[in-house]
Write an enzyme that holds these catalytic residues in place. Sequence first.
Site, PDB file in Angstrom:
ATOM      1  NE  ARG A 132      -0.200  -3.738 -16.475  1.00 53.75           N
ATOM      2  CZ  ARG A 132      -0.983  -4.575 -17.155  1.00 53.75           C
ATOM      3  NH1 ARG A 132      -1.867  -5.308 -16.491  1.00 53.75           N
ATOM      4  NH2 ARG A 132      -0.894  -4.682 -18.464  1.00 53.75           N
ATOM      5  CB  ILE A 187       0.120   0.359  -6.513  1.00 50.21           C
ATOM      6  CG1 ILE A 187       1.611   0.636  -6.468  1.00 50.21           C
ATOM      7  CG2 ILE A 187      -0.498   0.412  -5.132  1.00 50.21           C
ATOM      8  CD1 ILE A 187       1.957   2.060  -6.102  1.00 50.21           C
ATOM      9  CG  HIS A 190     -11.535   2.838  -7.241  1.00 48.51           C
ATOM     10  ND1 HIS A 190     -11.696   3.772  -6.242  1.00 48.51           N
ATOM     11  CD2 HIS A 190     -11.210   1.680  -6.621  1.00 48.51           C
ATOM     12  CE1 HIS A 190     -11.477   3.206  -5.075  1.00 48.51           C
ATOM     13  NE2 HIS A 190     -11.189   1.923  -5.273  1.00 48.51           N
TER      14      HIS A 190
HETATM   15  P1  AMP Z   1     -10.381   0.541  -2.584  1.00 41.61           P
HETATM   16  O1  AMP Z   1      -9.907  -0.178  -1.362  1.00 41.61           O
HETATM   17  O2  AMP Z   1     -11.574  -0.093  -3.247  1.00 41.61           O
HETATM   18  O3  AMP Z   1     -10.581   2.017  -2.330  1.00 41.61           O
HETATM   19  O4  AMP Z   1      -9.234   0.388  -3.659  1.00 41.61           O
HETATM   20  C1  AMP Z   1      -8.154   1.261  -3.768  1.00 41.61           C
HETATM   21  C2  AMP Z   1      -7.122   0.554  -4.572  1.00 41.61           C
HETATM   22  O5  AMP Z   1      -6.189   1.513  -5.046  1.00 41.61           O
HETATM   23  C3  AMP Z   1      -6.329  -0.511  -3.802  1.00 41.61           C
HETATM   24  O6  AMP Z   1      -6.491  -1.782  -4.426  1.00 41.61           O
HETATM   25  C4  AMP Z   1      -4.895   0.009  -3.878  1.00 41.61           C
HETATM   26  O7  AMP Z   1      -3.952  -1.028  -3.989  1.00 41.61           O
HETATM   27  C5  AMP Z   1      -4.940   0.885  -5.106  1.00 41.61           C
HETATM   28  N1  AMP Z   1      -3.932   1.934  -5.157  1.00 41.61           N
HETATM   29  C6  AMP Z   1      -3.587   2.791  -4.168  1.00 41.61           C
HETATM   30  N2  AMP Z   1      -2.642   3.648  -4.602  1.00 41.61           N
HETATM   31  C7  AMP Z   1      -2.396   3.329  -5.889  1.00 41.61           C
HETATM   32  C8  AMP Z   1      -1.518   3.844  -6.889  1.00 41.61           C
HETATM   33  N3  AMP Z   1      -0.689   4.892  -6.637  1.00 41.61           N
HETATM   34  N4  AMP Z   1      -1.505   3.273  -8.108  1.00 41.61           N
HETATM   35  C9  AMP Z   1      -2.324   2.219  -8.358  1.00 41.61           C
HETATM   36  N5  AMP Z   1      -3.185   1.693  -7.467  1.00 41.61           N
HETATM   37  C10 AMP Z   1      -3.213   2.235  -6.251  1.00 41.61           C
END
Ligand code: AMP
Length: 116
Positions: free
Chosen positions: A31, A33, A102
């Site tokens: 999920r 964060i 991702h």
């Molecule tokens: P992006 O902007 O496409 O690189 O997406 C990175 C995503 O990772 C964002 O939606 C963040 O909220 C998410 N994110 C960052 N750190 C974490 C974490 N520790 N656990 C889960 N999601 C995270």
Amino acid sequence: MVGSECLFCKIVDGRIPASIVHQDEQVVAFRDIAPQAPVHMLVVPKLHIPSLEALEQEHQALVGHMVLVAQKLAREAGLAENGYRLVLNCGRDGGQTVFHLHLHLLGGTSLAGRMA
Ligand code: AMP
């Protein structure tokens, strides 16, 4: 950034916690964060690939697997009937903040008319 210092590599390795919803030989899904929709999960390859721009021909099956895992998670979350969105941000202008490939799965509300 080398894999050992990468945030998502740390989640893949279990060095930092995450709300994991799926795991197999190739990917981990968890999920987000900071969810941007009622359902917001990330499908992450175990292999450290920095971005879409770093993909090679050899990753073709892995990327297909990521999409099918996202479809499975969407169905399990009850999103199949009303629909959902997959997002893959690439680079700074694409909004990428974590430089480990991702796929975002977003749903649970209408995203129609919203591209970002
Ligand atoms: P992006 O902007 O496409 O690189 O997406 C990175 C995503 O990772 C964002 O939606 C963040 O909220 C998410 N994110 C960052 N750190 C974490 C974490 N520790 N656990 C889960 N999601 C995270």
